[in-house]
Design a protein around this motif. Structure first.
Motif, PDB file in Angstrom:
ATOM      1  N   VAL A 113       4.908  -7.269   1.508  1.00  0.00           N
ATOM      2  CA  VAL A 113       4.505  -6.131   2.351  1.00  0.00           C
ATOM      3  C   VAL A 113       3.979  -6.643   3.690  1.00  0.00           C
ATOM      4  CG1 VAL A 113       2.749  -4.317   2.564  1.00  0.00           C
ATOM      5  CG2 VAL A 113       4.113  -4.506   0.470  1.00  0.00           C
ATOM      6  N   LYS A 114       3.184  -7.730   3.621  1.00  0.00           N
ATOM      7  CA  LYS A 114       2.667  -8.309   4.885  1.00  0.00           C
ATOM      8  C   LYS A 114       3.803  -8.883   5.717  1.00  0.00           C
ATOM      9  CE  LYS A 114      -1.985  -9.646   3.533  1.00  0.00           C
ATOM     10  NZ  LYS A 114      -2.760 -10.738   2.948  1.00  0.00           N
ATOM     11  N   MET A 115       4.754  -9.522   5.038  1.00  0.00           N
ATOM     12  CA  MET A 115       5.854 -10.145   5.798  1.00  0.00           C
ATOM     13  C   MET A 115       6.687  -9.119   6.557  1.00  0.00           C
ATOM     14  SD  MET A 115       7.242 -13.064   3.239  1.00  0.00           S
ATOM     15  CE  MET A 115       8.212 -13.941   4.427  1.00  0.00           C
ATOM     16  N   ILE A 116       6.813  -7.914   6.004  1.00  0.00           N
ATOM     17  CA  ILE A 116       7.600  -6.906   6.730  1.00  0.00           C
ATOM     18  C   ILE A 116       6.735  -6.178   7.770  1.00  0.00           C
ATOM     19  CG2 ILE A 116       9.370  -6.624   4.954  1.00  0.00           C
ATOM     20  CD1 ILE A 116       8.002  -4.062   4.039  1.00  0.00           C
ATOM     21  N   GLY A 117       5.517  -6.679   7.958  1.00  0.00           N
ATOM     22  CA  GLY A 117       4.693  -6.213   9.078  1.00  0.00           C
ATOM     23  C   GLY A 117       3.743  -5.074   8.738  1.00  0.00           C
ATOM     24  N   ALA A 118       3.723  -4.670   7.454  1.00  0.00           N
ATOM     25  CA  ALA A 118       2.824  -3.568   7.080  1.00  0.00           C
ATOM     26  C   ALA A 118       1.477  -4.132   6.630  1.00  0.00           C
ATOM     27  CB  ALA A 118       3.462  -2.735   5.983  1.00  0.00           C
ATOM     28  N   ILE A 119       0.523  -3.243   6.390  1.00  0.00           N
ATOM     29  CA  ILE A 119      -0.832  -3.666   6.037  1.00  0.00           C
ATOM     30  C   ILE A 119      -1.143  -3.164   4.625  1.00  0.00           C
ATOM     31  CG2 ILE A 119      -3.262  -3.500   6.711  1.00  0.00           C
ATOM     32  CD1 ILE A 119      -1.950  -2.645   9.540  1.00  0.00           C
ATOM     33  N   PRO A 120      -1.052  -4.066   3.638  1.00  0.00           N
ATOM     34  CA  PRO A 120      -1.279  -3.631   2.263  1.00  0.00           C
ATOM     35  C   PRO A 120      -2.727  -3.206   2.042  1.00  0.00           C
ATOM     36  CG  PRO A 120      -0.994  -6.013   2.373  1.00  0.00           C
ATOM     37  CD  PRO A 120      -0.760  -5.503   3.750  1.00  0.00           C
ATOM     38  N   ILE A 121      -2.917  -2.191   1.250  1.00  0.00           N
ATOM     39  CA  ILE A 121      -4.275  -1.756   0.928  1.00  0.00           C
ATOM     40  C   ILE A 121      -4.244  -1.315  -0.533  1.00  0.00           C
ATOM     41  CG2 ILE A 121      -3.807   0.503   2.036  1.00  0.00           C
ATOM     42  CD1 ILE A 121      -6.768   0.686   2.698  1.00  0.00           C
ATOM     43  N   ARG A 122      -5.174  -1.877  -1.334  1.00  0.00           N
ATOM     44  CA  ARG A 122      -5.141  -1.591  -2.763  1.00  0.00           C
ATOM     45  C   ARG A 122      -6.008  -0.384  -3.060  1.00  0.00           C
ATOM     46  NH1 ARG A 122      -5.252  -6.229  -7.329  1.00  0.00           N
ATOM     47  NH2 ARG A 122      -5.374  -4.740  -9.044  1.00  0.00           N
ATOM     48  N   ILE A 123      -5.482   0.540  -3.833  1.00  0.00           N
ATOM     49  CA  ILE A 123      -6.195   1.789  -4.099  1.00  0.00           C
ATOM     50  C   ILE A 123      -5.694   2.306  -5.449  1.00  0.00           C
ATOM     51  CG2 ILE A 123      -4.451   3.057  -2.737  1.00  0.00           C
ATOM     52  CD1 ILE A 123      -6.623   5.026  -1.858  1.00  0.00           C
ATOM     53  N   SER A 124      -6.530   3.064  -6.163  1.00  0.00           N
ATOM     54  CA  SER A 124      -6.049   3.619  -7.435  1.00  0.00           C
ATOM     55  C   SER A 124      -5.076   4.762  -7.139  1.00  0.00           C
ATOM     56  CB  SER A 124      -7.230   4.131  -8.263  1.00  0.00           C
ATOM     57  OG  SER A 124      -7.692   5.349  -7.720  1.00  0.00           O
ATOM     58  N   TYR A 125      -4.177   4.994  -8.069  1.00  0.00           N
ATOM     59  CA  TYR A 125      -3.188   6.041  -7.791  1.00  0.00           C
ATOM     60  C   TYR A 125      -3.823   7.425  -7.722  1.00  0.00           C
ATOM     61  CZ  TYR A 125      -2.882   6.656 -12.936  1.00  0.00           C
ATOM     62  OH  TYR A 125      -3.159   6.866 -14.255  1.00  0.00           O
ATOM     63  N   GLU A 126      -4.911   7.633  -8.467  1.00  0.00           N
ATOM     64  CA  GLU A 126      -5.573   8.957  -8.426  1.00  0.00           C
ATOM     65  C   GLU A 126      -6.199   9.196  -7.048  1.00  0.00           C
ATOM     66  OE1 GLU A 126      -6.325   6.569 -10.682  1.00  0.00           O
ATOM     67  OE2 GLU A 126      -6.414   7.397 -12.707  1.00  0.00           O
ATOM     68  N   GLU A 127      -6.904   8.150  -6.557  1.00  0.00           N
ATOM     69  CA  GLU A 127      -7.555   8.267  -5.250  1.00  0.00           C
ATOM     70  C   GLU A 127      -6.494   8.451  -4.164  1.00  0.00           C
ATOM     71  OE1 GLU A 127     -10.795   8.266  -4.882  1.00  0.00           O
ATOM     72  OE2 GLU A 127     -10.850   8.265  -2.686  1.00  0.00           O
ATOM     73  N   HIS A 128      -5.435   7.677  -4.267  1.00  0.00           N
ATOM     74  CA  HIS A 128      -4.337   7.780  -3.302  1.00  0.00           C
ATOM     75  C   HIS A 128      -3.870   9.231  -3.173  1.00  0.00           C
ATOM     76  CE1 HIS A 128      -0.032   8.180  -2.420  1.00  0.00           C
ATOM     77  NE2 HIS A 128      -0.221   7.219  -1.537  1.00  0.00           N
ATOM     78  N   ASP A 129      -3.661   9.877  -4.300  1.00  0.00           N
ATOM     79  CA  ASP A 129      -3.071  11.224  -4.249  1.00  0.00           C
ATOM     80  C   ASP A 129      -4.028  12.259  -3.651  1.00  0.00           C
ATOM     81  OD1 ASP A 129      -0.777  10.184  -5.191  1.00  0.00           O
ATOM     82  OD2 ASP A 129      -0.819  11.151  -7.157  1.00  0.00           O
ATOM     83  N   LYS A 130      -5.356  12.022  -3.837  1.00  0.00           N
ATOM     84  CA  LYS A 130      -6.329  12.933  -3.192  1.00  0.00           C
ATOM     85  C   LYS A 130      -6.276  12.742  -1.678  1.00  0.00           C
ATOM     86  CE  LYS A 130      -9.647  13.090  -6.897  1.00  0.00           C
ATOM     87  NZ  LYS A 130     -10.750  12.380  -7.465  1.00  0.00           N
ATOM     88  N   VAL A 131      -6.226  11.477  -1.279  1.00  0.00           N
ATOM     89  CA  VAL A 131      -6.238  11.173   0.162  1.00  0.00           C
ATOM     90  C   VAL A 131      -5.006  11.760   0.852  1.00  0.00           C
ATOM     91  CG1 VAL A 131      -6.104   9.286   1.840  1.00  0.00           C
ATOM     92  CG2 VAL A 131      -7.642   9.090  -0.115  1.00  0.00           C
ATOM     93  N   VAL A 132      -3.829  11.505   0.279  1.00  0.00           N
ATOM     94  CA  VAL A 132      -2.614  11.950   0.979  1.00  0.00           C
ATOM     95  C   VAL A 132      -2.456  13.472   0.940  1.00  0.00           C
ATOM     96  CG1 VAL A 132      -1.334   9.784   0.890  1.00  0.00           C
ATOM     97  CG2 VAL A 132      -1.136  11.394  -1.013  1.00  0.00           C
ATOM     98  N   ALA A 133      -3.083  14.110  -0.065  1.00  0.00           N
ATOM     99  CA  ALA A 133      -3.048  15.581  -0.063  1.00  0.00           C
ATOM    100  C   ALA A 133      -3.683  16.095   1.224  1.00  0.00           C
ATOM    101  CB  ALA A 133      -3.799  16.134  -1.285  1.00  0.00           C
ATOM    102  N   ALA A 134      -4.795  15.449   1.631  1.00  0.00           N
ATOM    103  CA  ALA A 134      -5.530  15.908   2.819  1.00  0.00           C
ATOM    104  C   ALA A 134      -4.860  15.488   4.121  1.00  0.00           C
ATOM    105  CB  ALA A 134      -6.964  15.360   2.780  1.00  0.00           C
TER     106      ALA A 134
END
Ligand SMILES: NC(=O)C1=CN([C@@H]2O[C@H](COP(=O)(O)OP(=O)(O)OC[C@H]3O[C@@H](n4cnc5c(N)ncnc54)[C@H](O)[C@@H]3O)[C@@H](O)[C@H]2O)C=CC1
Ligand SMILES: O=C(O)C(=O)Cc1ccc(O)cc1
Length: 366
Positions: free
Chosen positions: A163-184
């Protein structure tokens, strides 16, 4: 990095962009793609992104070290049971879907936890398809990864490195938290954009003055209303609860705004925009401190046809590659200004030098 074989199920905008980025940064890797539409498979073979293209998900994918699921979120889940029969013992399946809980639950239900790391590049656009894919799409974008503790750390580390090699910024997060964040921050805004466009459509006169006069602000806030209906139906049908909770809060806030208007409480409106402006201005500052700065410059131009083409030509003849170019209209630049982004700081510096030499006015910005 060991020599890897990657599989892609779906090479639309996101799958195509990641495959192209991997081809760029790991040119020795083998890339196998499956795509429903033949034309995209042919394009990927012809442009050198894919080594092998298949018209079904079959045993060709058993060679893969990593398989990226890049179709709409409900479809991604359907491929898990097919892949379970095909993959080798060391294969990691990852996905790029905008929702993570549904796929983690499916992975769990069919016993693929050791083989799965969820992912979601926070980059993209309202466009779709391989034709719009590009190898820099995920550059500088956050890329949430949602591994569970069932998957071996060495694979999490390796995917993080890719992920870093393709220039993105990896960030580790639980899938439950992820889905709350992206909903907003993603799913509700897409629904708001779509409903705002339709509100205008349904209330416009037969002369279509609303459509004609729609200005920069309306276009900025509604760009994402042109997104793929199929993709967004599936996102909304899988992250339903989180979106619905945020929508309730939003309806509550809208009712407050209506009450402020109906009761002529100007100070409420002032406070609303003061608070939002402070937070909004802070989003970019915050990002800048973590994400490498986007290499951009701002240049005043005369509003006449050919003005952008002239600048593009000056830069092209100086060997400077433009990542993006467009006019911005906002309160910071009252009359509009040209924003030009580049792939690196050297290109941005060279562009300033060349444009100043041609007597263009570069706007200094913090
Ligand atoms: N568009 C965006 O900006 C972003 C999208 N995503 C996620 O990426 C995934 C792919 O989205 P895009 O690349 O944007 O869409 P796209 O429409 O450009 O590509 C979708 C791909 O899935 C395939 N596909 C669609 N329906 C299918 C079906 N029924 N069976 C088999 N294949 C099917 C298409 O042939 C195409 O290869 C989605 O899960 C989406 O949630 C993630 C980040 C950003
Ligand atoms: O076009 C935009 O601004 C987007 O918001 C793109 C996008 C769409 C879906 C995602 O899951 C992530 C990013």
């Amino acid at each position: 990095m060991r020599k890897l074989t990657f599989g892609f199920i779906g090479i639309g905008l996101i799958g195509g962009s990641i495959a192209k980025a991997i081809r760029r940064v790991l040119p020795e890797s083998t890339i196998i793609v499956y795509n429903r539409r033949e034309s995209s498979r042919t394009l990927a073979l012809n442009d050198g992104t894919a080594n092998i293209a298949t018209d079904k998900v079959d045993s060709t994918f058993s060679q893969c070290d990593y398989i990226f699921l890049c179709t709409p979120v409900e479809k991604n889940v359907e491929y898990l049971s097919i892949l379970k029969k095909i993959i080798n013992d060391n294969c990691i399946i990852t996905d790029v879907g905008s929702v993570k809980t549904n796929i983690h639950q499916a992975v769990n239900a069919i016993g693929l936890e050791e083989h799965f790391i969820g992912g979601h590049p926070m980059a993209g656009s309202e466009k779709t398809g391989y034709e719009n894919a590009n190898d820099r799409l995920v550059e500088n974008a956050y890329y949430p990864l949602t591994p569970t503790n069932k998957v071996e750390q060495k694979y999490v580390d390796e995917l993080t490195k890719i992920v870093k090699m393709i220039g993105a910024i990896p960030i580790r997060i639980s899938y439950e938290e992820h889905d709350k964040v992206v909903a907003a921050i993603s799913h509700l805004p897409h629904l708001i954009a779509a409903s705002l466009v339709n509100l205008v459509k349904h209330n416009d006169s037969k002369e279509e003055y609303m459509k004609t006069l729609a200005a920069g602000g309306f276009k900025d806030i509604t760009r994402i209303a042109s997104s793929s209906p199929e993709m967004w139906e599936q996102i909304c049908m899988t992250n339903t609860k989180n979106i619905s909770i945020m929508l309730d809060k939003y309806i509550h806030d809208l009712k407050d705004i209506k009450s402020s208007l109906d009761n002529k409480r100007g100070s409420d409106i002032n406070a609303l925009i003061t608070e939002s402006r402070d937070y909004r201005d802070n989003i970019e500052e915050h990002n800048n401190s973590i994400i490498p700065r986007s290499y951009r410059i701002y240049c005043n131009i005369i509003d006449e046809s050919g003005a952008i083409a002239t600048i593009a030509t000056i830069l092209a003849t100086s060997g400077v590659s433009i990542k993006n170019i467009g006019i911005v209209h906002n309160r910071e630049f009252e009359d509009g200004v040209l924003k030009i982004s580049f792939y690196d700081q050297d290109s941005a510096d060279r562009a300033v030098e060349m444009l100043e030499r041609h007597k263009y006015d570069i706007v200094k910005r913090q």
